[in-house]
Design an enzyme around this catalytic site. Structure first.
Site, PDB file in Angstrom:
ATOM      1  N   GLY A   1       0.796  -0.999   0.342  1.00  0.00           N
ATOM      2  CA  GLY A   1       0.002  -0.719  -0.245  1.00  0.00           C
ATOM      3  C   GLY A   1       1.082   1.080   0.190  1.00  0.00           C
ATOM      4  O   GLY A   1       1.848   1.172   0.958  1.00  0.00           O
TER       5      GLY A   1
ATOM      6  N   GLY B   1      -0.784   4.838   0.051  1.00  0.00           N
ATOM      7  CA  GLY B   1      -1.345   6.200   0.769  1.00  0.00           C
ATOM      8  C   GLY B   1      -0.716   6.598   1.675  1.00  0.00           C
ATOM      9  O   GLY B   1       1.060   5.937   1.973  1.00  0.00           O
ATOM     10  N   LEU B   2      -1.347   7.508   2.557  1.00  0.00           N
ATOM     11  CA  LEU B   2      -0.066   8.486   3.134  1.00  0.00           C
ATOM     12  C   LEU B   2       0.464   7.442   4.201  1.00  0.00           C
ATOM     13  O   LEU B   2       2.010   7.680   4.476  1.00  0.00           O
ATOM     14  CB  LEU B   2      -1.419   9.353   3.948  1.00  0.00           C
ATOM     15  CG  LEU B   2      -1.942  10.327   3.607  1.00  0.00           C
ATOM     16  CD1 LEU B   2      -2.698  11.030   4.237  1.00  0.00           C
ATOM     17  CD2 LEU B   2      -0.833  11.261   2.915  1.00  0.00           C
TER      18      LEU B   2
ATOM     19  N   GLY C   1       1.879   3.989   4.158  1.00  0.00           N
ATOM     20  CA  GLY C   1       2.387   3.461   3.262  1.00  0.00           C
ATOM     21  C   GLY C   1       3.609   3.787   2.585  1.00  0.00           C
ATOM     22  O   GLY C   1       4.876   3.562   2.880  1.00  0.00           O
TER      23      GLY C   1
ATOM     24  N   HIS D   1     -21.346   8.819   6.040  1.00  0.00           N
ATOM     25  CA  HIS D   1     -20.622  10.555   6.391  1.00  0.00           C
ATOM     26  C   HIS D   1     -22.112  11.171   5.449  1.00  0.00           C
ATOM     27  O   HIS D   1     -23.046  10.583   4.392  1.00  0.00           O
ATOM     28  CB  HIS D   1     -19.860  10.666   5.048  1.00  0.00           C
ATOM     29  CG  HIS D   1     -19.322  12.820   5.486  1.00  0.00           C
ATOM     30  ND1 HIS D   1     -19.545  12.885   4.869  1.00  0.00           N
ATOM     31  CD2 HIS D   1     -17.855  12.875   5.687  1.00  0.00           C
ATOM     32  CE1 HIS D   1     -19.652  14.361   5.215  1.00  0.00           C
ATOM     33  NE2 HIS D   1     -17.670  13.633   5.170  1.00  0.00           N
TER      34      HIS D   1
ATOM     35  N   SER E   1     -17.969  17.822   1.317  1.00  0.00           N
ATOM     36  CA  SER E   1     -17.610  18.201   1.857  1.00  0.00           C
ATOM     37  C   SER E   1     -18.596  18.393   2.908  1.00  0.00           C
ATOM     38  O   SER E   1     -19.034  19.357   2.983  1.00  0.00           O
ATOM     39  CB  SER E   1     -16.283  19.200   1.130  1.00  0.00           C
ATOM     40  OG  SER E   1     -15.353  19.824   2.963  1.00  0.00           O
TER      41      SER E   1
ATOM     42  N   ARG F   1     -20.853  13.211  11.920  1.00  0.00           N
ATOM     43  CA  ARG F   1     -20.738  12.470  10.900  1.00  0.00           C
ATOM     44  C   ARG F   1     -22.244  11.945  11.956  1.00  0.00           C
ATOM     45  O   ARG F   1     -22.730  11.467  11.034  1.00  0.00           O
ATOM     46  CB  ARG F   1     -19.999  12.067  10.285  1.00  0.00           C
ATOM     47  CG  ARG F   1     -19.148  13.396   9.891  1.00  0.00           C
ATOM     48  CD  ARG F   1     -18.165  12.760  10.033  1.00  0.00           C
ATOM     49  NE  ARG F   1     -16.601  13.595   8.219  1.00  0.00           N
ATOM     50  CZ  ARG F   1     -15.748  13.037   8.460  1.00  0.00           C
ATOM     51  NH1 ARG F   1     -15.097  12.264   8.256  1.00  0.00           N
ATOM     52  NH2 ARG F   1     -14.826  14.000   7.649  1.00  0.00           N
TER      53      ARG F   1
ATOM     54  N   HIS G   1     -18.048   5.639   4.127  1.00  0.00           N
ATOM     55  CA  HIS G   1     -17.029   6.455   4.192  1.00  0.00           C
ATOM     56  C   HIS G   1     -15.191   6.110   4.478  1.00  0.00           C
ATOM     57  O   HIS G   1     -14.748   6.075   4.205  1.00  0.00           O
ATOM     58  CB  HIS G   1     -17.202   8.108   4.465  1.00  0.00           C
ATOM     59  CG  HIS G   1     -16.203   9.260   4.454  1.00  0.00           C
ATOM     60  ND1 HIS G   1     -16.087   9.304   3.035  1.00  0.00           N
ATOM     61  CD2 HIS G   1     -15.609   9.875   5.564  1.00  0.00           C
ATOM     62  CE1 HIS G   1     -14.772  10.431   3.436  1.00  0.00           C
ATOM     63  NE2 HIS G   1     -14.579  10.443   4.572  1.00  0.00           N
TER      64      HIS G   1
ATOM     65  N   LEU H   1      -5.757  12.010   7.847  1.00  0.00           N
ATOM     66  CA  LEU H   1      -4.440  12.464   7.264  1.00  0.00           C
ATOM     67  C   LEU H   1      -3.481  12.402   8.581  1.00  0.00           C
ATOM     68  O   LEU H   1      -2.469  12.165   8.416  1.00  0.00           O
ATOM     69  CB  LEU H   1      -4.665  13.359   7.335  1.00  0.00           C
ATOM     70  CG  LEU H   1      -5.655  12.918   5.101  1.00  0.00           C
ATOM     71  CD1 LEU H   1      -5.961  14.718   5.548  1.00  0.00           C
ATOM     72  CD2 LEU H   1      -5.618  12.771   4.589  1.00  0.00           C
TER      73      LEU H   1
END
Lengths: 253, 291, 669
Positions: C40, C42-43, C45, C266, C284, C337, C431, C471
């Protein structure tokens, strides 16, 4: 939604078994396509139909389906990402088409983007350009200077962001009559050239990235401006000019 | 790395295209100013200008630079075009380029090739004649003296020599016993002393007028070749206009100039692209139809 | 087996520092002898692969996309939290820690969350140093905005593309290491199994998605950062390719899977338009700052709207039910949410939904009040103290366009409706998944040498994640936690030497994978993979979705098990194994979703309480709010795989201890 309209369409799609074999345009008929569907959902529908007919489905790249990952491509009716501006193929909707339309679907065409299968192309040339210099040489460290220690003028930060908004989809290359990657490279060079953190390596970066870009076999920019029009993120030609400037500066050093 | 990059890299090629292109735009402006004397000046003035352009050392240097620019611009352009074609070995079955770019910008190579052909024929017709043609006429003016018309050569020092006194060459001079003869296409020589006594003007003005007004048959078939040349010239100026339409502002972009002045540069470039070729084109039209 | 979370001793604020000081190290000269696999990019990995590469380890990174830059972290819009207190509004590490624990409805580990809050500030420094173009104010300093569930401005952002900018930052760091040869990148590769040797994670089996080749890759440690499992619902805001396979394969090799029932729904997504829909698009959360959510008060109005006989603008103010403002006057449209999502569902279930789709699921997000109030302000600011209605409307729309222009355009492109003129239609969608592979404080699973980071693990968000925290967690894990904890593990591996891929364990794993592939290709069923995936999605959405109950969950367990059987019997996968075969890829992923889906239902069934994203209808208070049972369910539910019958999985409990935060009911009224 409001409409609930469906249309029947003809598709002419590039089919190619793999990188080695020759491909050709094949014709398909697809009925009852909801105009609320996205273009890729229409292709899903076609593939479902093909699978049910025991035929091989069409391979195409896609992932996020919200216009940000840059994975989807497709040259639709003679235009990168199809007949709408400021969007990727996954954001293109079937209401842009009419009942009875014949729609051409082709892969990105570029020597540097060889076809892998059907509509899937290999864009790793972009990765290699990035690897040649698209970074700031800073290691991971819990002891970097405070983020606010170096103020960056808002206009520069905003411009850097606009350049950094590039999603690396390759529409610029696909649409350019020369298959040039300068908008992509220009955007990367610009992002870093505009920020103090990136300036330190600006000389090496632009020379290395351009060298890699040339090695990959992309064409040359002739400033037709097609890339800017077709770019789903509206990356400006200013970025190419900035790269040209940076390259001149770097070459004279 | 940096040195070789300045020649080989894709971006450097564009610098050279831009620099030579812009220089050629300057040349065009100068050339146009000279040519306009065909309309606004008299024949002597034009021929004097022609002499200046072929003899002044500074102008010579500029002209070599121009030849070089044309060649470099053409060769570089061809190289770029070949590379660009290679970058897309398989084309699209369906393409709609008009949706995102202008006609001129997409056809610079074709336009440029046409212009190159034009330049070559143009130089054969005028430049080569001026430089190498032994039969190039020497400018003479007609004056009325005591009710009689007399043709006089005009020398560069401003003196006049009656045409009747000058033979075409030394051989003819001896045969007919003329005092002077012409050598090197423009120099007046004393027949006995074989020394240069003055210099005339090659009559480029006449060559030009004859060219565009010629009633002869082109290739022995097409009548009124002057009209054909005029039309072709005007068409070539159209081609030039398209080339400049994109080329002028594109050069600035290639050199990295894209800033708040860009709209002004674009506007100027488009005006330049329209006005310069139109003015060029007016000259043969004027010669053919008005004179 | 007792779960050892390995939380260090000592006061909470010193745990991480002390722990780091005592972790074992690998000397620089030994690092090149050690291989690490990261799955992975993504952020989590990408940042882990880059950081470990910088340290000198041999890193092999894998992603199924055509480039590491495509990972779905890229789609995060809003921002990233960090306790910088640049706005001088009283933020601190403790506040971020507290907000995250409370936001997670007291179901997250204190020590992990505190560490997350501690390193959050470093993330921003690191990203700025990398050239991430965060939004700045006119003084050239970083700008912040506020997000749901907090009372400070601690969210850093880059327009509506923060995830993209952070991922591209991590990708650039990764690219640098690839360029330097310290990281070997395998794109278009999918991990299909974990290889264990002597109980330790020693490698993976991956399929080259272009050639179909099944490859063996060995390493001294394996890091899984493959994201969440929201696509078990078929329709979600996840990318089409997002899948649970890597994490699930690890689970099948013995790693516990924790809290699978915690799913974040979400509230503001574009509603489903039809049966061919492939994914849902998020609008958003920031829109809830300006929009008011409502449905008609009268059922007949809702019916007329669905029939197309009435337009929302024709419903009089007094006939509109602004149900969030009615139920939660203190937070109004800005409740967290999970609360907003449930409230929308409640109204639609009661028959007030306004969307003319199969389920009538949709509510309005209306900007007309904001147009008027901002239009008035703008008129005043221009010195016009007596603006006409028309002037107000024009100015108000201008204000909206400036603030949300790109979102409004996106909405219009998708729905063909103009949100400046008519209210947006929205509905909740899956989400994010808070559950994931169980890891200890070092992010190591109960398989030694197997680490899991980012959304793929369960560790930091409890039962509900706050906006702009995903994030933060991904980058914290990859940049600032794994480099330390993985090194600690590897300190004992410097004498191991290269691990051979000829070991029988590799052959065995490879055979497992090949068998599964061949089975699919020779299955010769009648229905496509998507057919089954959509069916699974419907069961999940209806019975393991926003509101769950015992009966539904029991049905879901049985239905999924039956569907899974049918899937394996009747799925048709065209093409061959030795080529790019997207249908085969999907089949392999859906096979894992089927198993996970069942486990999610089982987990939801055993958790007899409501907390965060997990809402059991039986456990609510008189006003319909979540009712936690701290006495019986203050634990992490970690499941152990016991063979192909998922119903045999065994639940292990890790007791959660709250020493620094007083546990209380979440109240947003």
């Amino acid at each position: 939604m409001a409409s609930k309209k469906t249309i029947n369409i003809n598709l002419k799609i590039w089919r190619q078994k793999n990188a080695k074999e020759k491909g050709s345009m094949e014709t398909y008929k697809l009925d009852n396509v909801s105009t609320d569907s996205s273009f890729l959902e229409m292709l899903d529908q076609l593939n479902e139909q093909l699978v049910n007919e025991r035929k091989e489905p069409v391979a195409f790249d896609h992932d996020c389906r919200e216009g940000i990952c840059g994975m989807c491509s497709l040259y639709i009716n003679g235009r990168a990402h199809g007949p709408d501006t400021g969007i990727t193929t996954c954001q293109l909707h079937m209401r842009m088409f009419n009942d009875g339309d014949t729609i051409y679907v082709e892969p990105w065409r570029s020597k540097a983007f060889p076809v892998i299968k059907d509509l899937v192309v290999d864009r790793s040339a972009f990765d290699r350009i990035q690897q040649a210099g698209g970074f700031v040489s800073v290691n991971t460290s819990g002891r970097t200077i405070d983020a606010n220690a170096t103020p960056v003028p808002k206009t520069d930060a905003d411009k850097a962001f606009e350049a950094a908004a590039c999603i690396g989809c390759g529409a610029c290359v696909a649409t350019c009559k020369n298959g040039s990657a300068m908008l992509f490279v220009g955007a990367k060079v610009s992002q870093y050239a505009l920020l103090p953190q990136g300036r330190v390596e600006a000389t090496e970066r632009v020379l290395n990235m351009v060298r890699q870009m040339d090695e990959e076999g992309f064409g040359n920019c002739t400033n037709t401006g097609a890339c800017e029009i077709e770019c789903p993120k509206g990356i400006s030609l200013e970025n190419i000019a900035r790269m040209n400037r940076e390259y001149l500066k770097a070459s004279l050093k | 790395m940096a040195q070789s990059a300045l020649l080989k890299s894709s971006i450097a090629k564009k610098y050279w295209m831009a620099l030579t292109g812009l220089f050629l735009c300057l040349f065009l402006a100068g050339h146009l100013a000279g040519n306009l004397q065909l309309i606004f000046g008299d024949a002597l003035q034009f021929n004097q200008y022609a002499l200046f352009m072929t003899s002044n050392p500074a102008v010579k240097l500029l002209s070599y630079l121009t030849y070089f620019s044309i060649l470099f611009h053409a060769v570089d352009g061809i190289l770029l075009t070949i590379q660009n074609k290679k970058a897309r070995p398989i084309g699209y079955a369906k393409s709609n380029p008009a949706a995102n770019s202008g006609f001129a910008s997409r056809n610079m190579a074709v336009l440029g090739t046409l212009i190159l052909v034009f330049i070559v024929t143009h130089m054969v017709n005028f430049w080569a004649k001026m430089h190498f043609d032994k039969k190039m006429p020497v400018y003479a003016t007609t004056v009325e003296m005591m009710g009689q018309k007399q043709d006089l050569y005009v020398t560069t020092s401003g003196t006049y020599i009656p045409v009747t006194q000058v033979a075409k060459d030394s051989k003819e001079a001896e045969e007919i016993g003329a005092q002077l003869y012409i050598d090197h296409g423009k120099d007046f020589y004393n027949t006995q002393a074989k020394i240069k006594v003055g210099e005339g003007y090659k009559d480029l003005h006449k060559i030009t007028f004859d060219f565009f007004k010629s009633k002869a048959k082109l290739f022995g078939a097409i009548p009124n070749e002057g009209l054909v040349f005029t039309i072709l010239y005007v068409l070539c100026m159209g081609v030039l206009a398209f080339h400049l339409w994109h080329g002028f502002q594109s050069a600035f972009q290639s050199l990295g100039i894209n800033n708040k002045f860009t709209p002004a540069i674009k506007t100027f470039g488009k005006l330049f692209a329209v006005i310069v070729p139109i003015l060029f084109a007016i000259i043969p039209l004027y010669i053919h139809f008005v004179k | 087996m007792k779960l050892d979370s390995k939380i260090p001793e000592g006061p909470i604020a010193e745990k991480w520092t002390n722990h780091k000081n005592h972790l074992k190290l690998v000397a620089p000269n030994n690092r090149p002898k050690i291989d690490i696999i990261v799955v992975g990019t993504g952020l989590a990995g990408a940042s882990a692969a880059a950081s470990l590469g910088e340290m000198g380890y041999n890193v092999k990174a894998f992603c199924f996309q055509d480039s590491p830059r495509r990972a779905h972290s890229i789609a995060a819009q809003g921002g990233i939290n960090a306790a910088k207190n640049y706005q001088n509004d009283g933020d601190s590490t403790y506040r971020l820690f507290y907000d995250t624990i409370k936001g997670g409805d007291y179901r997250a580990r204190e020590a992990n969350v505190h560490r997350l809050a501690e390193v959050s500030a470093n993330i921003i420094d690191q990203c700025v140093a990398q050239g991430v173009p965060f939004a700045r104010d006119y003084g050239g300093l970083l700008d912040n905005r506020s997000f749901g569930g907090t009372q400070v401005q601690r969210t850093f952002y880059a327009a509506g593309q923060t995830g993209q900018q952070l991922l591209l930052g991590a990708y650039s760091a990764l690219s640098r290491q690839i360029g330097l040869g310290r990281v070997q990148m395998f794109n278009r590769h999918e991990m299909l199994d974990l290889v264990k040797v002597d109980g330790k994670a020693r490698g993976i089996i991956a399929r080259n998605l272009i050639t179909g080749e099944i490859e063996r890759h060995s390493a001294h440690a394996v890091i899984i950062a493959s994201g969440g499992y929201g696509n078990v619902y078929f329709l979600s805001t996840n990318a089409m390719g997002s899948n649970v396979t890597a994490a699930w394969k690890v689970h099948k090799q013995g790693a516990f899977f924790a809290n699978p029932c915690y799913v974040q729904i979400h509230p503001t997504c574009i509603p489903v338009h039809g049966t061919n829909q492939s994914k849902l698009t998020l609008m958003s959360e920031s829109l809830r700052n300006s929009g008011r959510i409502w449905v008609p008060k009268k059922k007949e109005d809702a019916e007329a709207i669905r029939a197309g006989k009435l337009k929302p603008t024709q419903i009089a103010e007094e006939d509109r039910d602004y149900y969030l403002e009615r139920r939660y006057p203190a937070f109004g449209n800005l409740v967290p949410r999970d609360v907003a999502s449930r409230a929308a569902k409640e109204r639609c279930d009661a028959g007030f939904g306004i969307e003319a789709n199969d389920t009538n699921e949709g509510v309005y997000l209306d900007f007309s009040s904001e147009i008027i109030s901002k239009g008035k302000q703008a008129a005043y600011a221009k010195g016009n103290h007596n603006p006409t209605q028309e002037e107000i409307t024009i100015l108000g729309k201008q204000w909206l366009e400036e603030k949300y222009g790109n979102l409004f355009t996106m909405y219009q492109k998708i729905t063909d409706e103009n949100p400046y003129e008519t209210p947006m239609k929205i509905y909740p969608a899956v989400h994010y998944t808070m559950g994931g592979v169980w890891v200890d404080y070092n992010l190591q699973t109960n398989i030694p040498g197997c680490f899991v980071a980012g959304e793929a693990n369960f560790s930091d968000h409890g039962a509900n994640r706050l906006g702009a925290s995903a994030l933060m967690q991904g980058l914290a894990d990859g940049y600032f936690v794994l480099p330390y904890t993985v090194s600690d593990y590897l300190a004992d591996e410097i004498r191991t030497g290269k691990i051979s891929t000829d070991l029988p364990e590799f052959a065995e794993a490879e055979n497992r994978v090949k068998e599964q592939i061949n089975k699919f290709l020779n299955n010769n069923g009648t229905k496509s993979v998507d057919h089954f995936h959509k069916k699974l999605g419907l069961i999940m959405w209806n019975k393991v979705g926003m509101a769950r109950n015992e009966q539904g969950l029991k049905e879901a367990v049985a239905e999924i098990a039956a569907l899974r059987e049918e899937f394996h019997k009747d799925v048709y996968v065209p093409g061959s194994a030795d080529e790019l075969n997207p249908e085969l890829e999907k089949a392999l992923r859906v096979a894992d979703f089927m198993e996970l889906g069942q486990l999610m239902a089982m987990d939801a069934l055993q958790r007899k309480e409501s907390c965060g994203g997990h809402f059991r209808e039986e456990y609510q208070d008189a006003e319909g709010e979540t009712l936690r049972d701290d006495e019986n369910f203050k634990f992490v539910g970690a499941w152990e795989y016991k063979g192909s019958d998922i119903s045999q999985e065994v639940l292990h409990k890790e007791e959660l201890k709250y020493e620094y935060i007083k546990i209380a009911a979440r109240n947003y009224k």
